[in-house]
Scaffold this motif. Sequence first.
Motif, PDB file in Angstrom:
ATOM      1  N   LEU A 163       0.838  -1.194   0.000  1.00 23.17           N
ATOM      2  CA  LEU A 163       0.000   0.000   0.000  1.00 23.17           C
ATOM      3  C   LEU A 163       0.875   1.247   0.000  1.00 23.17           C
ATOM      4  CD1 LEU A 163      -2.633  -1.130   2.668  1.00 23.17           C
ATOM      5  CD2 LEU A 163      -2.619  -1.568   0.200  1.00 23.17           C
ATOM      6  N   GLU A 164       0.613   2.145  -0.948  1.00 19.86           N
ATOM      7  CA  GLU A 164       1.378   3.379  -1.061  1.00 19.86           C
ATOM      8  C   GLU A 164       0.560   4.555  -0.549  1.00 19.86           C
ATOM      9  OE1 GLU A 164       3.136   4.065  -4.905  1.00 19.86           O
ATOM     10  OE2 GLU A 164       3.054   1.914  -5.377  1.00 19.86           O
ATOM     11  N   ARG A 165       1.230   5.454   0.146  1.00 16.42           N
ATOM     12  CA  ARG A 165       0.559   6.627   0.700  1.00 16.42           C
ATOM     13  C   ARG A 165      -0.132   7.425  -0.421  1.00 16.42           C
ATOM     14  NH1 ARG A 165       1.279  12.067   2.007  1.00 16.42           N
ATOM     15  NH2 ARG A 165       0.571  12.644   4.099  1.00 16.42           N
ATOM     16  N   GLY A 166      -1.393   7.750  -0.196  1.00 19.84           N
ATOM     17  CA  GLY A 166      -2.166   8.513  -1.157  1.00 19.84           C
ATOM     18  C   GLY A 166      -2.793   7.696  -2.259  1.00 19.84           C
ATOM     19  N   PHE A 223      -6.488   6.669   8.434  1.00 20.45           N
ATOM     20  CA  PHE A 223      -6.375   7.114   7.044  1.00 20.45           C
ATOM     21  C   PHE A 223      -6.172   8.621   6.975  1.00 20.45           C
ATOM     22  CE2 PHE A 223      -7.421   2.924   5.873  1.00 20.45           C
ATOM     23  CZ  PHE A 223      -7.286   2.792   4.499  1.00 20.45           C
ATOM     24  N   ARG A 224      -6.951   9.349   7.745  1.00 17.80           N
ATOM     25  CA  ARG A 224      -6.822  10.810   7.718  1.00 17.80           C
ATOM     26  C   ARG A 224      -5.439  11.246   8.205  1.00 17.80           C
ATOM     27  NH1 ARG A 224     -12.826  11.645  10.393  1.00 17.80           N
ATOM     28  NH2 ARG A 224     -14.011  11.840   8.431  1.00 17.80           N
ATOM     29  N   THR A 225      -4.987  10.648   9.275  1.00 17.99           N
ATOM     30  CA  THR A 225      -3.680  11.007   9.826  1.00 17.99           C
ATOM     31  C   THR A 225      -2.562  10.704   8.836  1.00 17.99           C
ATOM     32  OG1 THR A 225      -4.450  10.593  12.084  1.00 17.99           O
ATOM     33  CG2 THR A 225      -2.070  10.578  11.727  1.00 17.99           C
ATOM     34  N   GLY A 226      -2.709   9.610   8.096  1.00 16.21           N
ATOM     35  CA  GLY A 226      -1.673   9.201   7.157  1.00 16.21           C
ATOM     36  C   GLY A 226      -1.770   9.818   5.783  1.00 16.21           C
ATOM     37  N   GLY A 227      -2.740  10.704   5.576  1.00 13.41           N
ATOM     38  CA  GLY A 227      -2.873  11.343   4.278  1.00 13.41           C
ATOM     39  C   GLY A 227      -3.470  10.456   3.202  1.00 13.41           C
ATOM     40  N   ASN A 228      -4.299   9.494   3.620  1.00  5.99           N
ATOM     41  CA  ASN A 228      -4.970   8.598   2.680  1.00  5.99           C
ATOM     42  C   ASN A 228      -6.467   8.917   2.680  1.00  5.99           C
ATOM     43  OD1 ASN A 228      -2.621   6.819   2.028  1.00  5.99           O
ATOM     44  ND2 ASN A 228      -2.709   6.465   4.232  1.00  5.99           N
ATOM     45  N   PRO A 229      -7.091   9.011   1.510  1.00  7.63           N
ATOM     46  CA  PRO A 229      -8.461   9.517   1.441  1.00  7.63           C
ATOM     47  C   PRO A 229      -9.501   8.592   2.061  1.00  7.63           C
ATOM     48  CG  PRO A 229      -7.694   8.814  -0.724  1.00  7.63           C
ATOM     49  CD  PRO A 229      -6.514   8.773   0.182  1.00  7.63           C
ATOM     50  N   GLU A 278      -6.936  -4.654  12.557  1.00  5.76           N
ATOM     51  CA  GLU A 278      -5.592  -4.690  13.116  1.00  5.76           C
ATOM     52  C   GLU A 278      -4.588  -5.178  12.074  1.00  5.76           C
ATOM     53  OE1 GLU A 278      -2.872  -3.752  15.909  1.00  5.76           O
ATOM     54  OE2 GLU A 278      -5.041  -3.459  16.118  1.00  5.76           O
ATOM     55  N   GLU A 279      -4.953  -6.186  11.315  1.00  4.76           N
ATOM     56  CA  GLU A 279      -4.072  -6.690  10.261  1.00  4.76           C
ATOM     57  C   GLU A 279      -3.884  -5.649   9.162  1.00  4.76           C
ATOM     58  OE1 GLU A 279      -4.925 -11.486  10.554  1.00  4.76           O
ATOM     59  OE2 GLU A 279      -6.450 -10.178   9.656  1.00  4.76           O
ATOM     60  N   LEU A 280      -4.961  -4.990   8.761  1.00  4.33           N
ATOM     61  CA  LEU A 280      -4.875  -3.953   7.729  1.00  4.33           C
ATOM     62  C   LEU A 280      -3.973  -2.807   8.165  1.00  4.33           C
ATOM     63  CD1 LEU A 280      -6.354  -0.949   6.953  1.00  4.33           C
ATOM     64  CD2 LEU A 280      -5.638  -2.521   5.131  1.00  4.33           C
ATOM     65  N   LEU A 281      -4.100  -2.369   9.409  1.00  6.02           N
ATOM     66  CA  LEU A 281      -3.306  -1.247   9.894  1.00  6.02           C
ATOM     67  C   LEU A 281      -1.813  -1.567   9.873  1.00  6.02           C
ATOM     68  CD1 LEU A 281      -5.580  -0.051  12.830  1.00  6.02           C
ATOM     69  CD2 LEU A 281      -5.096   1.191  10.714  1.00  6.02           C
ATOM     70  N   GLY A 282      -1.470  -2.827   9.936  1.00  6.75           N
ATOM     71  CA  GLY A 282      -0.073  -3.217   9.863  1.00  6.75           C
ATOM     72  C   GLY A 282       0.543  -2.975   8.490  1.00  6.75           C
ATOM     73  N   PHE A 283      -0.307  -2.857   7.465  1.00  9.52           N
ATOM     74  CA  PHE A 283       0.177  -2.598   6.104  1.00  9.52           C
ATOM     75  C   PHE A 283      -0.033  -1.150   5.659  1.00  9.52           C
ATOM     76  CE2 PHE A 283      -1.139  -7.144   5.980  1.00  9.52           C
ATOM     77  CZ  PHE A 283       0.110  -7.699   5.701  1.00  9.52           C
ATOM     78  N   LEU A 284      -0.818  -0.388   6.414  1.00  9.64           N
ATOM     79  CA  LEU A 284      -1.198   0.954   5.977  1.00  9.64           C
ATOM     80  C   LEU A 284      -0.021   1.925   6.087  1.00  9.64           C
ATOM     81  CD1 LEU A 284      -3.765   2.525   5.036  1.00  9.64           C
ATOM     82  CD2 LEU A 284      -4.005   3.261   7.423  1.00  9.64           C
ATOM     83  N   PRO A 285       0.306   2.626   5.005  1.00 14.45           N
ATOM     84  CA  PRO A 285       1.392   3.628   5.100  1.00 14.45           C
ATOM     85  C   PRO A 285       0.963   4.800   5.953  1.00 14.45           C
ATOM     86  CG  PRO A 285       0.287   3.771   2.973  1.00 14.45           C
ATOM     87  CD  PRO A 285      -0.286   2.570   3.665  1.00 14.45           C
TER      88      PRO A 285
END
Length: 231
Positions: A24-27, A82-88, A223-230
């Motif tokens: 997963l790439e930021r943005g 998502f908001r904190t990481g700049g993902n829509p 929890e698993e998804l957050l481990g991959f989220l940029p």
Amino acid sequence: MESWKTAWRSFYYEGAPDAPDPVLERGRVALLVIDVQNTYLARPDPATLTGEELARYHRWTPFHARMHGTVIPTIARLMDAFRTGGNPVVFARIAALLPDGRDRSLSQRKPGWNDLLLPKDEWESQVVPALAPRADEIQVTKTTDSALTGTNLRLVLQNMGITHVVATGIFTDQCVSSTVRSLADESFDVILVEDACAAGSQDLHEQELRILNRIYCEVMSAEELLGFLPR
């Protein structure tokens, strides 16, 4: 605890190789919140009900308990990440564009439970306050089950450079499922967060997760998804 790579395998994927970890790439990854609207969380006073109406109230109690105890808090947690990481964060909701609802698809007009008239500006059709969209976040209004079929969401996501969509919301076996399938057909990589969605019953929810897993999406926990989220 069983990993997402094996937890939701259906008959078709018994013995298949494990899915690769998502990249997963930021943005370029969007959170999609589907149909978490006031009408589906509103409940009558059980003291005013009798007979079949009271029985129906009790049949729906596990769904409401899951929504308030698990699904809404989990979606809120994902929205914050998502908001904190700049993902829509993107929202889809069922809402009729015309007051009489004649613009709705057949699936939204068939007699029975699904036949709800939700004019777009009424309270019933709005996203629940706990998950309220920000002013600069995209909301699409759909008169179909799939959030892609009756809106310009596919074009919007592609214009934004989105490659991965994280799906959440209700109902797992209806509008969530239709949207996940449409996204997959349009070649988006989809992750369905199992503790951020619900069906009318837990059995229907889990059955649909197994149907969708691997071919249309990867099913995993928040929890698993957050481990991959940029971030």
